[in-house]
Design a protein around this motif. Sequence first.
Motif, PDB file in Angstrom:
ATOM      1  N   GLU A   9       3.939  14.016  61.346  1.00 20.24           N
ATOM      2  CA  GLU A   9       2.776  14.909  61.345  1.00 20.24           C
ATOM      3  C   GLU A   9       1.452  14.170  61.317  1.00 20.24           C
ATOM      4  OE1 GLU A   9       3.118  17.768  58.236  1.00 20.24           O
ATOM      5  OE2 GLU A   9       4.915  18.659  59.072  1.00 20.24           O
ATOM      6  N   HIS A  10       1.504  12.848  61.032  1.00 15.45           N
ATOM      7  CA  HIS A  10       0.231  12.159  60.830  1.00 15.45           C
ATOM      8  C   HIS A  10       0.038  10.910  61.671  1.00 15.45           C
ATOM      9  CE1 HIS A  10      -0.411  14.867  57.540  1.00 15.45           C
ATOM     10  NE2 HIS A  10       0.779  14.535  57.042  1.00 15.45           N
ATOM     11  N   GLY A  11       1.110  10.398  62.283  1.00 14.51           N
ATOM     12  CA  GLY A  11       1.001   9.120  62.979  1.00 14.51           C
ATOM     13  C   GLY A  11       0.172   9.210  64.251  1.00 14.51           C
ATOM     14  N   ALA A  12      -0.472   8.091  64.595  1.00 21.63           N
ATOM     15  CA  ALA A  12      -1.201   8.006  65.866  1.00 21.63           C
ATOM     16  C   ALA A  12      -0.247   7.486  66.934  1.00 21.63           C
ATOM     17  CB  ALA A  12      -2.386   7.064  65.720  1.00 21.63           C
ATOM     18  N   VAL A  13      -0.509   7.870  68.181  1.00 23.84           N
ATOM     19  CA  VAL A  13       0.330   7.427  69.302  1.00 23.84           C
ATOM     20  C   VAL A  13      -0.554   6.706  70.315  1.00 23.84           C
ATOM     21  CG1 VAL A  13       1.838   8.167  71.191  1.00 23.84           C
ATOM     22  CG2 VAL A  13       1.907   9.379  69.000  1.00 23.84           C
ATOM     23  N   MET A  14      -0.306   5.415  70.489  1.00 22.89           N
ATOM     24  CA  MET A  14      -1.099   4.642  71.455  1.00 22.89           C
ATOM     25  C   MET A  14      -0.253   4.369  72.695  1.00 22.89           C
ATOM     26  SD  MET A  14      -2.659   0.765  71.259  1.00 22.89           S
ATOM     27  CE  MET A  14      -3.834   0.969  69.947  1.00 22.89           C
ATOM     28  N   LEU A  15      -0.709   4.897  73.819  1.00 25.67           N
ATOM     29  CA  LEU A  15      -0.003   4.649  75.081  1.00 25.67           C
ATOM     30  C   LEU A  15      -0.568   3.405  75.741  1.00 25.67           C
ATOM     31  CD1 LEU A  15       0.128   8.174  76.781  1.00 25.67           C
ATOM     32  CD2 LEU A  15       1.874   7.067  75.403  1.00 25.67           C
ATOM     33  N   LEU A  16       0.336   2.590  76.269  1.00 23.49           N
ATOM     34  CA  LEU A  16      -0.083   1.440  77.080  1.00 23.49           C
ATOM     35  C   LEU A  16       0.343   1.656  78.525  1.00 23.49           C
ATOM     36  CD1 LEU A  16       0.963  -1.553  74.790  1.00 23.49           C
ATOM     37  CD2 LEU A  16      -1.096  -0.188  74.735  1.00 23.49           C
TER      38      LEU A  16
END
Length: 334
Positions: free
Chosen positions: A129-136
């Motif tokens: 519910e809280h994590g960030a998602v970084m796409l490369l």
Amino acid sequence: MTEENSGETPVHSPTWPGSVAVIGAAGLIGAGVVERLAMEAVTDTVYMTDLRDNVLHAHAIDIAEAQILGGNTRTKLVVGPPADGTPVDLVIVAASAPESPDGDRRDFLRANLKLLRLLLPDIQRLAGEHGAVMLLSNPVDVLAEALRQLSGISPDQLSGISPDRILGYSLNDSIRFRAAVARELGVSPERVAGLVLGEHGDGQVPLFSGLTLDGETLNLDSDQQTRVTTDITGWFSRWSALKPGRSSGWTTPLGVVQAVKAMATGEIHPATIWTGSVDSLPDSFISLPTRLEQGRMVPALGPISEAEKEGLTEAAKSVTAAAARAVQDFPGTQ
Ligand SMILES: NC(=O)c1ccc[n+]([C@@H]2O[C@H](COP(=O)([O-])OP(=O)(O)OC[C@H]3O[C@@H](n4cnc5c(N)ncnc54)[C@H](O)[C@@H]3O)[C@@H](O)[C@H]2O)c1
Ligand SMILES: O=C(O)C[C@H](O)C(=O)O
């Protein structure tokens, strides 16, 4: 699940990110990011996933031994996701179909959107519910917007991935801008500061209005601006023409870890983020100055010229249209 290093050399107690998951961690960029996170002891634990389990294990052993050489074994490397299903603070997605670039990052859209659909449940589970998602994975802005469209979650809902927890890595364009301006002027790139916003690709918007040399405002004339723009927009075709069979494996992991450190300290840095809270821009994902504030990517766009504003608007429209088309035209089963 196996573990390398028991973290017996405590160094400092970070607040964020306590744990990071790297999907595609056997690949050039994924493994490079794990290596940088570990060598710079940016987090307590890195969970590494990929289809190529044997390569993951080899990287985990090798990087853990490099940590000993580097004198800092704080970061624990785990092959596989968290065994108890606990979410992580940051999910980094570097999984990709093999690159066969032909001068346009959008060439990978079909294959990488399919992959993203496949990985979506894992990404959601890992981010919680809280994590960030970084796409490369490329095309990064279109995939970030597609992820938002696929998640279909508004920022105030508690489940799913809210758009302000999604970001994409697009720092390399700003580095190349500095390099191109330095070439134009015949000076060292360390003396030049400048940002590229917009789409990581043809829709990039170099901020000539904010360029500095040795900290002083730098005004390039229109011929110089044209040459610099041609230089930076041509980067990917020049790279593709080399047919190197690899992406930017030196710059990108270093840049990703700089971006993670900037997020950890709330520092403003350029990244592909949701434009939803910028009134003057259409709803989309493009590169903007941003900072992480209470787990959300917040835009921090300063004054820019009218032409630059127009460039950002065009880039945002183009990214949204491409994502909507792709989500509709490339269903997960293809
Ligand atoms: N945003 C940027 O500035 C930037 C910079 C460099 C590279 N990239 C992009 O990053 C991506 C990765 O590049 P790379 O050079 O590391 O590619 P790579 O081919 O070396 O690695 C991709 C990895 O993804 C893995 N993978 C494929 N399908 C998977 C799945 N279903 N689950 C888990 N893992 C899976 C592969 O096994 C491989 O290890 C590419 O899309 C590239 O274009 C973006
Ligand atoms: O994916 C690549 O090959 C290049 C990447 O998008 C980059 O700009 O460094």
